[in-house]
Write an enzyme that holds these catalytic residues in place. Structure first.
Site, PDB file in Angstrom:
ATOM      1  N   CYS A  42       0.822  -1.204   0.000  1.00  0.00           N
ATOM      2  CA  CYS A  42       0.000   0.000   0.000  1.00  0.00           C
ATOM      3  C   CYS A  42       0.857   1.256   0.000  1.00  0.00           C
ATOM      4  O   CYS A  42       0.498   2.267  -0.615  1.00  0.00           O
ATOM      5  CB  CYS A  42      -0.943   0.002   1.196  1.00  0.00           C
ATOM      6  SG  CYS A  42      -0.089  -0.053   2.779  1.00  0.00           S
ATOM      7  N   CYS A 145      22.628  18.488  -7.731  1.00  0.00           N
ATOM      8  CA  CYS A 145      22.182  18.151  -9.091  1.00  0.00           C
ATOM      9  C   CYS A 145      21.534  19.356  -9.743  1.00  0.00           C
ATOM     10  O   CYS A 145      20.616  19.959  -9.199  1.00  0.00           O
ATOM     11  CB  CYS A 145      21.211  16.985  -9.050  1.00  0.00           C
ATOM     12  SG  CYS A 145      20.540  16.590 -10.673  1.00  0.00           S
ATOM     13  N   CYS A 150      16.473  16.448 -14.832  1.00  0.00           N
ATOM     14  CA  CYS A 150      16.238  15.668 -13.618  1.00  0.00           C
ATOM     15  C   CYS A 150      14.924  16.102 -13.012  1.00  0.00           C
ATOM     16  O   CYS A 150      14.813  17.198 -12.426  1.00  0.00           O
ATOM     17  CB  CYS A 150      17.382  15.876 -12.627  1.00  0.00           C
ATOM     18  SG  CYS A 150      17.178  14.915 -11.113  1.00  0.00           S
ATOM     19  N   CYS A 169      22.750  40.988  17.884  1.00  0.00           N
ATOM     20  CA  CYS A 169      24.092  41.406  17.475  1.00  0.00           C
ATOM     21  C   CYS A 169      24.270  41.435  15.983  1.00  0.00           C
ATOM     22  O   CYS A 169      25.266  41.950  15.469  1.00  0.00           O
ATOM     23  CB  CYS A 169      25.143  40.500  18.101  1.00  0.00           C
ATOM     24  SG  CYS A 169      25.100  38.809  17.466  1.00  0.00           S
ATOM     25  N   CYS A 229      26.378  35.683  21.432  1.00  0.00           N
ATOM     26  CA  CYS A 229      25.906  36.815  22.224  1.00  0.00           C
ATOM     27  C   CYS A 229      24.897  36.368  23.268  1.00  0.00           C
ATOM     28  O   CYS A 229      24.397  37.158  24.044  1.00  0.00           O
ATOM     29  CB  CYS A 229      25.323  37.894  21.353  1.00  0.00           C
ATOM     30  SG  CYS A 229      23.776  37.396  20.555  1.00  0.00           S
ATOM     31  N   HIS A 302      -2.042   1.315   7.288  1.00  0.00           N
ATOM     32  CA  HIS A 302      -2.398   1.206   5.856  1.00  0.00           C
ATOM     33  C   HIS A 302      -2.338   2.589   5.243  1.00  0.00           C
ATOM     34  O   HIS A 302      -2.767   3.580   5.846  1.00  0.00           O
ATOM     35  CB  HIS A 302      -3.794   0.624   5.689  1.00  0.00           C
ATOM     36  CG  HIS A 302      -4.208   0.524   4.258  1.00  0.00           C
ATOM     37  ND1 HIS A 302      -3.639  -0.358   3.370  1.00  0.00           N
ATOM     38  CD2 HIS A 302      -5.136   1.223   3.549  1.00  0.00           C
ATOM     39  CE1 HIS A 302      -4.201  -0.219   2.180  1.00  0.00           C
ATOM     40  NE2 HIS A 302      -5.104   0.740   2.268  1.00  0.00           N
TER      41      HIS A 302
END
Length: 1588
Positions: A42, A145, A150, A169, A229, A302
């Site tokens: 599943c 990549c 892709c 700071c 700081c 599930h």
């Protein structure tokens, strides 16, 4: 399966049906994946469903054709195979074993995703993406990549860098770049942040969802200040690329978390990248709005998937093999999740504008996969779908969806397109760092950016804005604490991401610490506990639409303003709204810009197609966005999370409690960052930007939609929808245009109907009906369009029927007017189908009535044009050219009717290229204008005729107005002139278009001007003129007679001089081409209407000296009959029109006295000039052309007869009416002209050859003219119904109608003895020709007369032609040229159908004659081949009218007939006889009676007669019968099908009875025909009675 039912209930049709267009793609949405017991697949099935339904991924993957194959463990190959199955398999459940096996083998070393072992769906999804990356770009590390092809990194990967900026700071940590496929967020943090945001904001807003996710992802992720700081800084994440698909992983603390419901309600359907991350560097990402399109849920160990199919715009639930349709709204999903206790694990947000990886970027192999991608339903955002569709062929249905999505996507495309390479992380980080180097300033700027994003989202999505406001505490913290908090949130997020990702090495390194915590929790999630409450489902789902519903209707309105955002918002904001209250939906909407939302909904749950969205996603976002923002802002203020009002889970209740706290609003959250004012200004800027983007997106949307429409991309239901849409869109323009054209035509028809031009209105109505039928076919894909078109079609059909009924019921005079109108269009349309022709016929009939008094003048110039189209194809131009002159001389009154006739006729003419339909169309649309030319002075007419002759195609070119003026003047002077013209023209009428052509030739020639007035009567014009002038003639019988006589004399003189000049010949050649068509139709109508008139004219022609007859009927007739001005003439005479014209000129000059006398007595100047031309023709005949004509008559006479026949078919019915009116009009002046002219006409028109063959016809004609004139006068006196003084001559001319009976027999004799068979006197021959068909028994008339008529070229006369005869009014003078049109006329005009459709041979004018014979339903002259008698004519009540009206005229007609029969030379004129008997039916009851069968046959002979005299009689008879019955349809049950043979021989029984039936008034006309003068008067009276 229930899901099937649900799915199909969506209207998609069966799964197979859905898939049918594109097998797999259509199937994909409804296809499940098998998960056998023990497989525990599943998680994989859920991931696969998500990938398949993600349009962007599917399309991109489809394009991938090459990869690094790993053999059995190749996940890429396995995915390809499954996608192919999704696309092409007809199975509803597909196995995922191959992929499961490859996955197990791939991760065998890691002991993950092993067979039979449950695993995490989110991780599986992520790993699949990473494996794809490996297969297509394995050399590149996943973290860096930048391969443009892709899919994983270009579409899913989020290139991020983390950085801590100390607000105190200003110290900034080094950016930590990393890439993540899934952005993990702790559900606990999410709920807590939601509560905080709700506390901070008065109203949740859709835009708040992104902010909520950001805060939740960084919540608790606090880091120490880089400078130590002491500050705790929330980490900030900066997005450097613009992923088109964002995957949000929700990390659960428990499998049974009680937060499930709150989480679901908090989910927004619209996500704005700018809100999700502290900062977005990519402009595309800044503008990008992603919409929730998929969600993987977990419950009871599930996994199942919810996905929004963009094609069907519905959420689908995929539970392994089971697929169910949830609904169009996100709310539906929320409800189901709550009821099912589903825990959302993976949220997929896609950019509706997303595009697949570009093919150019794809490696060669990558393209291989593209086809599979195309198969995907636009389940995902639709980005891929759009892109793929654009790049490749869109799926069958995809195009539309893609367009929709594309438009949304386009907006995002700027954002969506990932950088071809991600921004280098280093650069991006540095760039980001620079601002962040000043920790406070950085955080401030980041906060501002965040605020901007949030505010933008808020404005865009009020509910989210409210949500954001509600989360303002967090936001405020986020603003100041982004650096501090991010660390914790980030780890959580990273943790979840890493936990799921097996191959997230870089990611794991950056966020591996977070993995352990979230991964186990997700696995152990207890969804049941989470989904204990349904209350929030409403809010959760309604992000897009529910939010408006729950959160605020205003928001909904905003959504409407921002369809895209709203649709998606509905899905997302609702849930957010529920968990978040209404705020979330609004915030979600804000996140999604309306355009984005639109796209998303289109491609996703809230995509444009998302039905859940209250507003169309395609709505222009710009305005909507601003409005939405404003409204959302306002709403956010008063917006209370709807989830508060719903039973909530524990976390929900907590959120509710928190939300109870006064909502500070977005500005509250921002006080932390000094961005309140800034944020406002930024908000304004954002709003402006959003508006601008929305506009851009709309433009993109449109462009993309067009592309998608062309391509299509989504599978199954989506594609179906797209296909339908594409079909509609593809044909939308054509459909709308067609519908618009049909509407305009119908409106024009209504306008004409209001003007009283029922025939023209009917023609236009029929045209509108045909257009609507075509449009209905185009609209087949749209139920609404079909309904609309069908409604209009029914209205048009009813209107057409009402017009037909009205025309039939109209008095003969009125109907003739309509037929005239119809005839003009019919005449133009003779070449057109019979049905088309029949319409003009009806128009002609109706026009005749309308045009009787007024439009004659108007139509004066136009009627010739009409006649040309009506008479013959080619003669049309000539006809048109001389038409003005004829109009002037003859068709003053008929001008109006001719005008209308021209209107309808012009339509047909437009269809007749051969007929110079160019001119006719002008005339058709402008019937009045065209008819105006009739009134032109003879000189002007002659000049016009010359000019017209010069450009035959410009029939309408003649100054219609000028002609009209002349016609009007003549009408004013005396309708008798038109009547005389009609009477003089009857031969043109009788001849179908032949007589008209002759007249036209006369007009073309010096006598052409006088003939031209007669030309208008040919076919349509004469009937119109008769109709128009009929009453006037009745009123001014004596005066008209005198005027006509004077005009005839003047015309004779002028025409004689012109003929002498030789202008007749030029006109003649020009004339036939024009009148070929116009006269064919027009004269056919006139023959029907002017049957009496034409008979009278036929008698006049006979009474005219042979020279006159020859010149008038042969020259005019022959040339008109010719297809072209000369061609038609040559066909008739087998002589060049010019020679005929010249010869006729001499001949005409020789008997000029007689023609002048006859013209003076019966015909106007136009008649006189016609006479001159007939005389010229007769001269030719006498010179030896008569034998030629006899020989050629079957061939060329057919041309002339074709004119006659065509007119009889088209014009006969109208002529019946027109003749009735013409008889009335002509009664005053047609007597003399008609006598002489009709004699000519009878000889020439029934069979040109007989006239031409009779060298001694000039003398005989003169004698016969005198006799016929006396006979006619006696007849007229006897039938002094009309009481026309000049009917004595007109009656003589009209007696040829009665004479047609004898003329028929005589015509047969003439056929037997072409040269000498003609009676010494043209009148005798005319009578013979006219009466011989009548005299011949019905059978004989049918067989012989029609045969002869057919020989002449008039098949319409023959019974076989009857079907063609059905539309006689449509028939041109040359039936052969336009055989089908008579059929058309019959349907359009019932009356023409009675006349019968002339069966025209393709190249013989005899066809026209035959048509004439059929029209009149009289026996065809033996010499003429009118075998195809008018089946319709017998339908026409010519007989009854003839019988009734010809009581007194019968004797005269009998006398005339005796003469004609006595004259052996008249036998060739049997064509006339055949044709005229039809008119006789309408007009010559006495003839029929005295001639026995001949008179009974008259109706058939009319149909049969191709000859001009028979045509004239036929015209008169038909006019009478049609006026009373056929045209009016009052006596006739309905229109007679010309194309169908009558049930019985109407010539013998039906037509006579019909005639008796039809015209009490028509009887007068027929009587007038029988008795030249009496018959004419009688016919006029009959016409008046029947019409008026």
């Amino acid at each position: 399966m229930s899901w099937k039912r649900n799915y199909f209930s969506g209207g998609r049709g069966s799964v197979q049906g859905m898939f049918a267009p594109r097998s797999s793609m259509s199937i994909a949405p409804s296809k499940g994946l098998s998960n056998e017991p023990g497989q525990n697949s599943c998680f994989l099935n859920s991931a696969l469903q998500v990938l398949w339904h993600l349009d962007i991924f599917r399309r991109s993957f489809r394009q991938l054709t090459s990869h690094k194959c790993m053999g059995d463990s190749c996940i890429f190959c396995a995915l390809k195979g499954i996608f192919k199955q999704f696309q092409c398999s007809s199975e509803k459940v597909l196995p995922s074993d191959t992929l499961r096996s490859a996955l197990a083998k791939t991760f065998q070393d890691e002991q993950r995703f092993q067979l039979g072992i449950m695993d995490d769906a989110a991780e599986c999804f992520e790993n699949l993406l990473m494996r794809i990356h490996f297969h297509i770009a394995d050399e590149t590390k996943e973290d860096i990549c930048t391969a443009p092809h892709c899919i994983s990194h270009q579409k899913f990967a989020m290139t991020l860098f983390e950085q801590c900026v100390c607000t105190s700071c200003g110290a900034t940590s080094d950016p930590l770049p990393f890439i993540q496929m899934v952005h993990y967020i702790s559900t606990t943090s999410l709920c807590n942040q939601a509560i905080c945001m709700l506390e901070k904001r008065e109203k949740p807003s859709p835009g708040m969802f992104g902010e909520l996710l950001q805060n939740a992802s960084t919540m608790g992720d606090l880091r120490d200040c880089p400078s130590n700081c002491g500050e705790r800084i929330r980490i900030r994440r900066v997005l450097m690329n613009a992923p088109q698909i964002i995957t949000i992983g929700l990390v659960w603390d428990s499998d049974h978390s009680d937060l499930a419901e709150d989480v679901i309600h908090s989910l927004g359907t619209c996500l704005k990248l700018g809100d999700l991350f502290f900062r977005v560097t990519d402009d595309r990402a800044k503008q990008s709005e992603l919409y929730l399109v998929g969600m993987i849920c977990y419950y009871g160990k599930h996994y199942s998937t919810f996905f929004f199919q963009t094609k069907i715009r519905k959420w689908m639930y995929f539970d392994d093999a089971h697929v169910k349709e949830i609904g169009p709204k996100w709310k539906d999903v929320v409800t189901k999740c709550i009821k099912g206790h589903y825990q959302p694990l993976l949220l997929l947000y896609a950019d509706p504008q997303g595009t697949p990886v570009s093919a150019q970027d794809l490696p060669p192999h990558a393209q291989l996969l593209s086809h599979t991608k195309t198969c995907y339903d636009s389940e995902d955002s639709g980005h891929l779908t759009d892109s793929e569709c654009n790049q490749k062929h869109t799926t069958k249905k995809g195009p539309l969806v893609e367009r929709r999505r594309g438009s949304g996507r386009i907006r995002r495309k700027a954002d969506a397109p990932q950088a071809s390479g991600y921004h280098s992380e280093g650069e991006t980080l540095k760039e980001k760092q620079a601002p962040r180097n000043a920790s406070k300033s950085s955080s401030t700027s980041r906060l501002k950016d965040f605020k901007e994003t949030v505010s933008n989202m808020i404005h865009s999505r009020p509910s989210l804005a409210s949500q954001t406001n509600a989360a303002s505490p967090c936001v405020g913290r986020a603003g100041d604490q982004p650096d501090k908090i991010p660390a914790r949130n980030l780890p959580l997020h990273s943790r979840g991401w890493e936990t799921e990702s097996t191959s997230s090495e870089a990611r794991s390194s950056s966020s591996s610490k977070y993995r352990p915590t979230w991964r186990p929790k997700r696995e152990s999630l207890n969804i049941d506990s989470i989904f204990s409450k349904d209350k929030r489902k409403h809010c959760g789902y309604t992000q897009l639409k529910t939010f408006p519903e729950d959160a605020a209707k205003e928001f909904a309105q905003d959504e409407v303003s921002n369809p895209v955002a709203n649709d998606i918002k509905d899905g997302g904001p609702s849930s957010q709204h529920k968990l978040w209250g209404t705020a979330r939906p609004g915030s979600h909407l804000l996140e999604q810009h309306p355009r984005l939302i639109q796209r998303m909904e289109s491609g996703y749950e809230s995509s444009e197609r998302n039905s859940s969205s209250p507003v169309s996603l395609d709505a222009a976002p710009p305005e909507c966005l601003n409005v939405y923002r404003d409204q959302s802002t306002k709403r956010a203020v008063g917006f209370v999370p709807s989830w508060r009002h719903i039973p909530k889970s524990h976390s929900s209740s907590i959120l509710e409690v928190d939300s109870t706290a006064p909502v500070t609003g977005w500005t509250e959250t921002q006080p932390f960052s000094d961005g309140e004012i800034t944020s406002k200004s930024e908000l304004d800027e954002l709003q402006e930007e959003v508006a601008r983007r929305a506009q851009e997106q709309e433009l993109r949307k449109k462009r993309e939609k067009e592309l998608e429409a062309a391509k299509g991309f989504n599978p199954h239901p989506s594609r179906y929808m797209d296909l339908d849409e594409l079909q509609n869109q593809g044909r939308s323009d054509g459909f709308e245009r067609s519908l618009q054209e049909a509407n305009s035509v119908f409106e024009e028809s209504l306008h004409l109907e209001q003007e009283g031009d029922c025939a023209a209105a009917l023609a236009l109505c029929n045209e509108a009906i045909s257009k609507l039928r075509l449009t209905l076919h185009d609209a087949s894909s749209s139920t609404h369009s079909r309904a609309l078109v069908d409604k209009k079609l029914q209205i048009s059909i009813r209107k057409a029927r009402s017009l037909q009924d009205r025309m039939q019921q109209q008095p003969p005079s009125q109907q003739p007017v309509q037929p005239s109108a119809s005839l003009p269009s019919q005449g133009g349309g003779l070449p057109q189908p019979t049905s088309e022709q029949s319409v003009p016929l009806q128009v002609l009939l109706s026009q005749q009535t309308q045009l009787e008094p007024c439009k004659d003048s108007e139509l004066g110039a136009t009627s010739p044009f009409f006649h040309s189209p009506a008479s013959c194809p080619e003669p049309h131009s000539s006809l048109v050219s001389p038409s003005p002159a004829q109009s002037v001389s003859q068709h003053s009154p008929p001008g109006t009717s001719a005008l209308k006739l021209l209107k309808s006729f012009e339509v047909d003419i437009v269809n007749h290229s051969a007929f110079h339909r160019q001119d006719l169309p002008k005339a058709t649309g402008r019937t009045e204008m065209n008819s105006q030319h009739e009134c032109l002075p003879f000189d002007a007419l002659e000049d016009r005729l010359q000019g017209h002759r010069e450009d035959n195609s410009c029939c309408s070119k003649f100054p219609p107005q000028e002609g009209r003026d002349t016609t009007q003047d003549q009408l004013l002077e005396g309708r008798k002139t038109p009547v005389d013209i009609s009477m003089g023209m009857p031969w043109s009428h009788s001849a179908g278009g032949a007589t008209s052509e002759r007249v036209m030739h006369s007009l073309n020639s010096p006598s052409s001007p006088s003939a031209q007035p007669a030309v208008p009567p040919y076919g349509a014009c004469h009937p119109i003129m008769s109709a128009a002038a009929s009453p006037v003639l009745h009123a001014a019988d004596p005066m008209q007679k005198l005027n006509q006589h004077l005009q005839a004399q003047s015309l004779q003189t002028s025409l004689a001089s012109k003929v002498v000049r030789g202008s007749e010949e030029p006109y003649r050649p020009e004339f036939p081409s024009t009148k070929g068509l116009v006269r064919s139709l027009a004269e056919q109508f006139q023959k029907i209407r002017n049957t009496s008139t034409r008979d009278v004219i036929g008698s006049q022609d006979r009474s005219l000296p042979n020279g006159l007859r020859k010149s008038s009927s042969p020259s005019d007739f022959m040339l008109p009959l010719s297809q072209g001005p000369e061609k038609e003439h040559c066909r008739w005479v087998n002589q060049p029109p010019s020679p005929d014209g010249r010869e006729r000129q001499p001949c005409w000059e020789e008997p000029a006295g007689h023609p002048s006398v006859s013209i003076d007595s019966g015909l106007p100047n136009g008649e006189a000039s016609r006479r001159r031309q007939p005389r010229l023709a007769e001269a030719d005949i006498y010179q030896g052309k008569l034998p030629q004509v006899t020989d050629t008559r079957p061939t060329e006479l057919g041309s002339s007869v074709s004119l006659g026949t065509s007119l009889p078919l088209d014009s006969w019915v109208n002529v019946t009416r027109l003749c009735d009116s013409q008889v009335k009009h002509r009664a005053p002046g047609l007597g003399v002209k008609s006598s002489s002219h009709d004699s000519r006409t009878c000889v020439t028109y029934p069979e040109r050859n007989p006239i031409l063959l009779h060298p001694h016809w000039n003398q005989d004609t003169e004698q016969e003219t005198s006799e016929l004139e006396s006979l006619y006068q006696a007849s007229l006196q006897a039938s002094s119904h009309t009481g026309y003084s000049d009917w004595r001559s007109q009656d003589v001319a009209w007696q040829p109608l009665s004479l047609t009976g004898s003329a028929d027999g005589m015509g047969r004799r003439l056929h037997s003895a072409p040269g000498l068979d003609l009676s010494k006197t043209p009148t005798a021959e005319m009578e013979r020709i006219l009466y011989e068909p009548s005299t011949v028994p019905v059978s004989q008339d049918s067989s012989n007369v029609r045969k002869k008529t057919l020989e002449t070229g008039h098949h319409c006369s023959s019974s076989s032609s009857l079907p063609v005869i059905h539309d006689p009014p449509v028939f041109l003078l040359d039936p052969k040229l336009y055989p089908p049109q008579p059929q058309f006329l019959s349907p359009d005009v019932l009356m023409p159908s009675m006349a019968g459709e002339p069966y025209r041979s393709p190249g013989t004018s005899r066809s026209v004659q035959q048509f004439l014979a059929m029209c009149d339903r009289d026996e065809t002259p033996q010499g003429v081949k009118y075998t195809g008698r008018t089946l319709n004519y017998r339908s026409l009540p010519h007989r009854s009218r003839t019988d009734a009206s010809w009581g007194p005229g019968t004797e005269t007609n009998q006398h005339i007939g005796a003469r004609v029969l006595t004259a052996p030379a008249c036998k060739p004129q049997l064509t006339y006889t055949a044709t005229l008997p039809e008119r006789h039916q309408g007009l010559q009851v006495p003839h029929a009676q005295s001639w026995g069968n001949l008179f009974h046959l008259p109706s058939h002979p009319s149909a049969v007669h191709p000859g001009s005299p028979p045509s004239s009689s036929l015209h008169v008879l038909h006019r009478s019968s049609w006026n009373s019955g056929s045209v009016l349809g009052s006596r006739t049950p309905g229109p007679r099908r010309i194309d169908v043979p009558p049930d019985d021989d109407g010539r013998q029984s039906q037509y006579p009875s019909q005639y008796r039936h039809r015209s009490a008034g028509e009887e007068r006309v027929r009587f007038a025909l029988s008795n030249t003068a009496g018959t004419e008067q009688s016919r006029v009276r009959l016409l008046q009675h029947s019409r008026w």
